[in-house]
Design a protein around this motif. Structure first.
Motif, PDB file in Angstrom:
ATOM      1  N   ALA A 158      56.963  -0.662  56.659  1.00 21.37           N
ATOM      2  CA  ALA A 158      56.805   0.881  56.335  1.00 21.37           C
ATOM      3  C   ALA A 158      56.094   0.124  57.541  1.00 21.37           C
ATOM      4  N   VAL A 159      54.760  -0.017  58.053  1.00 20.16           N
ATOM      5  CA  VAL A 159      54.324  -0.088  59.535  1.00 20.16           C
ATOM      6  C   VAL A 159      55.518  -1.046  60.139  1.00 20.16           C
ATOM      7  N   ARG A 160      56.584  -1.149  60.472  1.00 21.64           N
ATOM      8  CA  ARG A 160      57.419  -1.380  61.216  1.00 21.64           C
ATOM      9  C   ARG A 160      57.496  -3.019  61.904  1.00 21.64           C
ATOM     10  N   ILE A 161      56.960  -4.160  60.938  1.00 20.45           N
ATOM     11  CA  ILE A 161      56.607  -5.430  60.519  1.00 20.45           C
ATOM     12  C   ILE A 161      58.371  -5.789  60.951  1.00 20.45           C
ATOM     13  N   PRO A 162      58.918  -6.715  62.145  1.00 25.54           N
ATOM     14  CA  PRO A 162      60.448  -7.281  61.354  1.00 25.54           C
ATOM     15  C   PRO A 162      59.402  -8.402  60.684  1.00 25.54           C
ATOM     16  N   SER A 163      61.331  -8.524  59.760  1.00 26.07           N
ATOM     17  CA  SER A 163      60.853  -9.907  59.189  1.00 26.07           C
ATOM     18  C   SER A 163      59.675  -9.909  58.124  1.00 26.07           C
ATOM     19  N   PRO A 164      59.817  -9.331  57.599  1.00 21.86           N
ATOM     20  CA  PRO A 164      58.744  -9.378  56.464  1.00 21.86           C
ATOM     21  C   PRO A 164      58.309 -10.664  55.792  1.00 21.86           C
ATOM     22  N   GLU A 165      59.207 -10.537  55.515  1.00 23.45           N
ATOM     23  CA  GLU A 165      59.731 -11.808  54.222  1.00 23.45           C
ATOM     24  C   GLU A 165      59.004 -13.118  54.490  1.00 23.45           C
ATOM     25  N   TRP A 166      59.224 -13.916  55.835  1.00 20.39           N
ATOM     26  CA  TRP A 166      58.451 -14.410  57.172  1.00 20.39           C
ATOM     27  C   TRP A 166      57.688 -14.241  56.958  1.00 20.39           C
ATOM     28  N   ARG A 167      57.117 -12.812  57.547  1.00 24.68           N
ATOM     29  CA  ARG A 167      55.660 -12.470  58.164  1.00 24.68           C
ATOM     30  C   ARG A 167      54.402 -12.496  57.757  1.00 24.68           C
ATOM     31  N   MET A 168      54.925 -12.270  55.887  1.00 23.40           N
ATOM     32  CA  MET A 168      53.705 -12.837  55.442  1.00 23.40           C
ATOM     33  C   MET A 168      53.222 -13.695  54.319  1.00 23.40           C
ATOM     34  N   ARG A 169      54.190 -14.914  54.705  1.00 19.72           N
ATOM     35  CA  ARG A 169      53.966 -15.905  54.417  1.00 19.72           C
ATOM     36  C   ARG A 169      52.847 -16.829  56.008  1.00 19.72           C
ATOM     37  N   GLU A 170      52.641 -16.144  56.243  1.00 26.73           N
ATOM     38  CA  GLU A 170      51.738 -16.104  58.253  1.00 26.73           C
ATOM     39  C   GLU A 170      50.373 -15.968  57.840  1.00 26.73           C
ATOM     40  N   TYR A 171      49.704 -16.451  59.185  1.00 24.39           N
ATOM     41  CA  TYR A 171      48.249 -16.079  58.817  1.00 24.39           C
ATOM     42  C   TYR A 171      47.875 -15.302  60.079  1.00 24.39           C
ATOM     43  N   PRO A 172      46.174 -14.903  59.828  1.00 28.76           N
ATOM     44  CA  PRO A 172      45.988 -13.721  61.492  1.00 28.76           C
ATOM     45  C   PRO A 172      46.554 -14.234  62.325  1.00 28.76           C
ATOM     46  N   HIS A 173      46.146 -15.576  62.507  1.00 30.08           N
ATOM     47  CA  HIS A 173      45.463 -16.079  64.260  1.00 30.08           C
ATOM     48  C   HIS A 173      46.795 -16.174  64.687  1.00 30.08           C
ATOM     49  N   MET A 179      50.290  -6.062  66.006  1.00 24.47           N
ATOM     50  CA  MET A 179      51.003  -6.583  64.922  1.00 24.47           C
ATOM     51  C   MET A 179      49.865  -6.696  63.422  1.00 24.47           C
ATOM     52  N   ARG A 180      48.500  -7.066  63.983  1.00 24.62           N
ATOM     53  CA  ARG A 180      47.578  -7.197  62.923  1.00 24.62           C
ATOM     54  C   ARG A 180      46.780  -5.406  63.042  1.00 24.62           C
ATOM     55  N   GLN A 181      46.479  -4.913  63.196  1.00 23.02           N
ATOM     56  CA  GLN A 181      46.362  -4.109  63.449  1.00 23.02           C
ATOM     57  C   GLN A 181      47.146  -2.578  62.297  1.00 23.02           C
ATOM     58  N   ARG A 182      48.646  -3.289  63.110  1.00 23.08           N
ATOM     59  CA  ARG A 182      49.715  -2.437  61.511  1.00 23.08           C
ATOM     60  C   ARG A 182      49.182  -3.182  60.248  1.00 23.08           C
ATOM     61  N   ILE A 183      49.034  -4.285  59.976  1.00 19.52           N
ATOM     62  CA  ILE A 183      48.563  -5.034  59.030  1.00 19.52           C
ATOM     63  C   ILE A 183      47.446  -4.318  57.852  1.00 19.52           C
ATOM     64  N   VAL A 184      46.412  -3.632  58.908  1.00 19.61           N
ATOM     65  CA  VAL A 184      45.365  -3.255  58.938  1.00 19.61           C
ATOM     66  C   VAL A 184      45.787  -1.687  58.129  1.00 19.61           C
ATOM     67  N   GLY A 185      46.800  -1.207  58.652  1.00 18.63           N
ATOM     68  CA  GLY A 185      47.199  -0.257  58.496  1.00 18.63           C
ATOM     69  C   GLY A 185      48.089  -0.243  57.298  1.00 18.63           C
ATOM     70  N   ALA A 186      49.139  -1.355  57.166  1.00 14.60           N
ATOM     71  CA  ALA A 186      49.609  -1.514  55.737  1.00 14.60           C
ATOM     72  C   ALA A 186      48.823  -1.741  54.604  1.00 14.60           C
TER      73      ALA A 186
END
Lengths: 339, 524, 306
Positions: A158-173, A179-186
């Motif tokens: 919904a916040v237009r992060i591509p490949s969320p299945e991979w992204r969600m395993r990653e760390y903020p840095h 992208m981080r601000q989108r995650i904060v939106g999520a």
């Protein structure tokens, strides 16, 4: 998109329907007590506004005008030295100022969400994206396992992060600021809120990313019908994002108006000065800035707090604090010029 | 009839057996109990090897338990108590010395002590004074299976003293040749084997020594287990004594003496220890105020020796007239010097110092600063004003050995030292020109000449006369000013059998509690 | 990751070399050990002999090379006083020092860290004031005083514990308390300030805004972040406690490395002092490496970047 589907339909920015407001702030007063209570800073001094579903209100002002403190007062997360000393914050019919922290915790993250300013600092560097986005759903809606994972992916998409299945395993840095601000939106949307407070969400982003982010916010608002308070000092963003605007100065709202009316015909001298100080492309005039300094909130001048810097000051302004004056085009101005 | 004869025979056997047992192991039968000694400093492993005696009065506390010598200092005998040797003779011309070993003496590993071991120990000795022995010895002759004779190149009158005083040198302390060569000098220090009353059972370097009575010793050993443990903190040693974790502790800190005195069953053992005296470096320089004998005498009269003793040793020390301890050969007895402030001031006036004078520095042996302060206070009363100089111990010794150039101006050095054996070692170290500590600071020609005479003399009577003359000259001229002899205050716990503290500390040449085999526990 | 470790190891070797040279020079600047040990009555010949025996008659560069050789062979030189290889002495005492150091570190962590967290979470309340008072006491009460008082109370008066030395668990209690006390205070202060800093950060604010329960915010979000500097300190503290707890070991006659070092210095036992210092250097390097690896486990920023 969210489980909590609003019953009333969302509407595009513009006309506002006359339904019960999502949020009604009346006469809110928040003071800071420092040095053992001997020094009182009136950070928020008699602030009132209303917000309806699907509406976005811009909260504008200089640093120190009380914008952030107003927002923190709404969610009840004030620093230790600050206290709400008067007024009320009625959210969906309940006065939040009367609630305990335990009760407020059930509302925060679920029915009211907040987006903070600095995307580099808002996320815990030690936890994965998944963990941080999942937390509201985990604690508020008690989702687990697969449904939790799917929810997180849904939010990230919904916040237009591509490949969320991979992204969600990653760390903020491992992510850029945008992208981080989108995650904060999520994270903000995770609980399915009725009200989202965005405190200068694009101030720390690149200009190019800013526009994308604002579009995203607008789309989300349109889809979910969430009410939005948008805190900023950038008038351009206000013009683009908001239905109504409230201008704050020295802890008070000095002018509130629909966005069109505010820009076309600003009523308060401060508003006029703010709009006038926006540099115009191609103009060769020297930059205009407002004379003087913002006042010391612990030691405010008598009468109208703006009078020392006001180009249109009247004698009455130096002694009596002005009250709100309702005007024909829907603006409200706290200024003796209109009294 | 048959039965009573059997009983009689059995009884006879029992009597014979127990007699044989008691004859063969005088130590083993009686040794019982455990004694713990809390030692007040670190525990260097090299002290367990008499072959590398460093010349200080420390290793003897340890190697006297594990090893034994032909003759040694014990009780009131300064050096000639017969130990492994049952008798010895010095030839009239002092060019040879003959020792006869006891019968049946053994090392801890069961090997017999032979003259060959004695010869090895003597010739292999690398400790303090080794060069003296090497230089003067012509050869070592094994006369028979129990007799050994040392032949010297020239008359060696000090041989017996050097040979027999355990806190001076130790070539006469016998180590097993075969074993020593087998494990090497370093290995020997970890696992020493000797002919002494105790054998080392467990050795934690620097921490603890656990010893057990050797039942092959030629004297009865009373306590079966002897443990020496290193406890550097004085208050902790006192706590151990109170708790019964230690039976003898050394060096009770001054502020805890009264507490220890009040403990039930505990006896204080204030053993006389080092001698404290003043030196005037470079006093013969015409610019030095101390070149005048009256000034030196004034300093001597200004000192309140009794007060010093009281304050610094709780009165347990001794105020004597000589700076040389009376437990060495030819030490001169000298009457106590009474304090006389008026006379001191008068002498200073006569010498031309009616208002006293300034001394740049008074330097006591580090870190005994309180007595330095007291001395300065006492001198001030006669008008001699001084400041105290402090420095680290190692620096002090370095400066001493650096000679007069390290002590510029008007200075007083407050020495504290204990040397065993002979008066001549004191002279050599602290007065003689070029001496180890005196270097070039004193260099009193007439006395050095007399000392040379003493060294060359082979007549004991003449030597004694010269010794006394030299000491008298020093004392009458106040070349060195004695202050007092301080006490090394130890404490004996309730489990130890002692009518008076001297029962546990009988040897006057040392501050330690040997001979170890004689210490008894009360239950015995 | 490998590059990281190899580079760290190379730096460590350089550090240890510099350390060895420094301690080598410094001990020799304190003066001649032989004259200190041989008191009056010794002759110059005796001194010469001892100099030769201990290799002190060689020039400094030659001695230094010999010292380096000793380090490489693992022997670390031979102590003048004990006539044993320094490494043997060191490892003989190491278990005792490790025991003391570990227990004291545990005490310092178990007391200091929770107190620091409470004091940070309840900053400026009574809890905080008490915790700060405890920290002040811990940092200002000298170890030797506390040690002696403990002996007096628990050993002499109450007769519960033995006065000194090593043995069973009862012997460890007082020395580790006296040793850990000071470090508990420093842990408290560091934890407190680290927690305060973390609690003021944006991501904690966001965590609160998510409506998470306080326990989760503090225990999970804040604590892990605040721990990072606390870890480093605990590691360094432990090395100090193992190698240099001189005062406590002297008072309690604890057979550890601190006492070994102290006596070595007192007696100018050069090889011993050099050896112990170099070993301590090795230990610090080792602990730092372990702590860094632990960081990598905790902090993904370290783990996943070059």
């Amino acid at each position: 998109m969210a489980p909590h589907t609003p019953q009333r339909s969302a509407r595009p920015g513009g006309a506002v329907a006359r339904l019960d407001p999502v949020l009604r702030v009346s006469g809110l007063q928040t003071h800071f007590f420092t040095f053992g209570g001997t020094r009182v800073v009136r950070a928020v001094d008699d602030v009132s506004f209303t917000l309806h579903e699907g509406e976005s209100l811009g909260l504008v002002g200089e640093s120190g005008s009380g914008k952030t403190t107003t927002c923190l007062s709404i969610v009840g997360l004030l620093p230790r030295a600050a206290r709400i000393v008067g007024g009320s914050v009625v959210f969906d019919g309940e006065d939040l100022t009367r609630k305990s922290q335990r009760e407020l915790r059930l509302i925060r993250g679920r029915r009211i969400a907040m987006i903070l300013q600095d995307p580099m600092a808002s996320l815990n560097p030690l936890f994965t994206i998944f963990r941080q986005v999942a937390e509201p759903a985990f604690f508020h809606q008690h989702l687990r396992g697969r449904s939790l994972r799917e929810r997180v992916q849904h939010l990230l998409r919904a916040v237009r992060i591509p490949s969320p299945e991979w992204r969600m395993r990653e760390y903020p840095h491992q992510m850029s600021g945008g992208m981080r601000q989108r995650i904060v939106g999520a994270i903000a949307l995770a609980g399915g809120p009725r009200l989202v407070i965005a405190d200068e969400p694009t101030t720390n982003l690149d200009v190019t990313i800013q526009a994308q982010y604002l579009d995203l916010l607008k789309d989300i608002q349109r889809e979910t019908g969430v009410a939005l308070i948008f805190v900023t000092h950038n008038l351009g963003i206000v013009a683009k994002m908001c239905d109504r605007v409230a201008v704050m100065y020295a802890g008070k709202i000095v002018e509130q108006a629909p966005v069109r009316e505010l820009f076309d015909a600003p009523k308060h001298p401060y508003t006029r000065a703010l709009i006038g100080s926006v540099p115009k492309l191609g103009s060769k005039e020297p930059l205009y800035s407002i004379a003087g300094q913002p006042p010391n909130l612990a030691d405010l001048p008598p009468g109208c707090h703006f009078h020392p810097r006001c180009p249109d000051v009247l004698p009455r302004c130096t002694t009596d604090e002005p009250r709100d004056f309702r005007l024909a085009d829907g603006s409200v101005a706290r200024c003796w010029l209109h009294g | 009839m048959r039965r009573s004869r059997c009983v009689a025979a059995a009884l006879m056997l029992i009597v014979l057996a127990s007699t044989a047992a008691s004859l063969s192991s005088p130590a083993g039968a009686a040794a019982r109990g455990k004694l713990v000694l809390a030692w007040h400093a670190g525990l260097a492993s090299r002290w367990l090897d008499p072959q590398e005696h460093d010349g200080t009065a420390t290793p003897d506390n340890f190697f006297t338990a594990i090893h034994d010598g032909l003759i040694k200092n014990q009780g009131t005998a300064l050096f000639d108590h017969p130990a492994l040797a049952e008798k010895f003779t010095i030839a009239p011309d002092a060019k040879s010395a003959t020792f006869t070993l006891r019968k049946g003496i053994k090392f801890h590993n069961g090997e017999p002590v032979t003259p060959q071991d004695v010869k090895f120990s003597y010739e292999n000795y690398r400790g303090a004074k080794a060069d003296v022995f090497k230089k003067k010895t012509e050869r070592v002759e094994i006369v028979d299976d129990r007799t050994i004779r040392f032949h010297f190149k020239e008359p060696f009158l000090d041989f017996a003293i050097l040979f027999g005083t355990a806190n001076v040198a130790a070539p006469g302390w016998v180590v097993p040749e075969k074993y020593y060569k087998q494990v090497g000098a370093d290995g020997f220090k970890q696992k020493p084997v000797g002919a002494g009353p105790y054998r080392l059972v467990r050795h934690e370097p620097g921490v603890k020594l656990e010893m057990e009575a050797f039942d092959g010793y030629y004297r009865p050993v009373n306590v079966k287990q002897l443990v020496m443990t290193s406890v550097p903190e004085g208050a902790t040693r006192v706590a151990m004594l109170e708790r019964g974790e230690a039976d003898i502790i050394y060096s009770v800190p001054g502020e805890l003496v009264s507490r220890v005195q009040k403990l039930p069953g505990v006896t204080l053992a204030p053993v006389l220890s080092g001698s404290w005296f003043l030196e005037f470096p470079g006093f013969q320089d015409p610019k030095s105020p101390f070149r005048d004998k009256r000034v030196r005498e004034a300093v001597s009269l200004a000192i309140d020796r009794r007060a010093m003793n009281q304050a610094e040793s709780a009165g347990f020390g001794k105020v004597s007239g000589n700076w040389i301890n009376n437990d060495v050969q030819y030490a001169l007895e000298w009457p106590e010097i009474e304090r006389n402030v008026e006379r001191a001031k008068q002498l200073l006036r006569e010498a031309g110092y009616p208002n006293g004078f300034d001394v740049d520095w008074v330097t006591p042996l580090p870190a005994w600063y309180s007595r330095g302060e007291r001395l300065i206070g006492q001198l001030r009363e006669v008008g001699i004003r001084a400041r105290m100089q402090t420095m680290e111990r190692g620096v002090f010794f370095q400066r001493l050995q650096g000679g007069i150039k390290e002590w510029p101006g008007v200075q007083i050095i407050f020495h504290g030292i204990r040397i065993a054996g002979s008066w001549s070692f004191w002279y050599e170290a602290h007065v003689k020109c070029g001496g180890f500590n005196s270097r070039d600071r004193l260099c009193i020609k007439e006395l050095d000449a007399k000392f040379e005479q003493y060294e060359r003399s082979i007549n004991p009577a003449e030597r004694k006369k010269l010794a006394e003359e030299i000491q008298r000259a020093i004392l009458e001229n106040h070349y060195l000013v004695p202050v007092f002899r301080h006490a090394f205050v130890n404490a004996i716990g309730p489990r130890v059998a002692a009518q008076k503290w001297q029962d546990v500390f009988p040897t006057i040449t040392t501050g330690y509690a040997y001979p170890w085999e004689d210490i008894k526990l009360k239950e015995q | 990751m490998w590059q990281f470790i190899v580079r760290r190891l190379l730096y460590s070797i350089v550090t240890l070399l510099i350390l060895s040279a420094t301690i080598f020079v410094i001990v020799r600047l304190t003066g001649d050990p032989v004259s200190l040990l041989a008191e009056a009555g010794a002759r110059p010949e005796d001194l010469e002999r001892i100099h030769r025996q201990w290799g002190l008659d060689r020039s400094w560069p030659v001695q230094y090379v010999s010292f380096l050789q000793n380090i490489v062979t693992g022997e670390l030189g031979k102590s003048f006083n004990y006539r044993l290889p320094v490494s043997e002495l060191y490892f003989q005492r190491l278990p005792n020092s490790l025991t003391l150091g570990l227990v004291a570190t545990l005490i310092s962590i178990l007391v200091g860290v929770p107190a620091g967290i409470i004091s940070a979470v309840k900053v400026n309340t009574w809890w905080d004031t008490i915790a700060k008072g405890v920290a002040l006491l811990g940092l200002s009460i000298p170890g030797f005083w506390l040690g002696l008082v403990l002996i007096l109370v628990f050993s002499v008066w109450l007769r519960w514990l033995p006065t000194s030395g090593a043995g069973d668990w009862r012997h460890v209690v007082m020395p580790s308390l006296a040793l850990g006390w000071y470090f508990a205070a420093s842990m408290l202060r560091l934890t407190r300030s680290s927690m305060l800093e973390v609690l003021g950060s944006e991501y904690i604010k966001l965590a609160r805004l998510k409506g998470l329960p306080d326990v989760v915010v503090i225990a999970m979000h804040a604590f892990k972040n605040a721990l990072i500097p606390v870890f480093t300190l605990a590691g360094v503290n432990m090395v100090v406690m193992v190698n240099a707890a001189v005062i406590i070991e002297v008072i309690f006659a604890w057979p550890g490395i601190g006492r070994l070092l102290y006596e070595g210095i007192f007696n100018r036992d050069f090889p011993l002092v050099q050896g112990v210092v170099v070993m301590a250097g090795f230990m610090i390097v080792g602990i730092n490496l372990i702590v860094d690896i632990l960081y990598a486990f905790i902090d993904p920023r370290i783990r996943l970047t070059r």
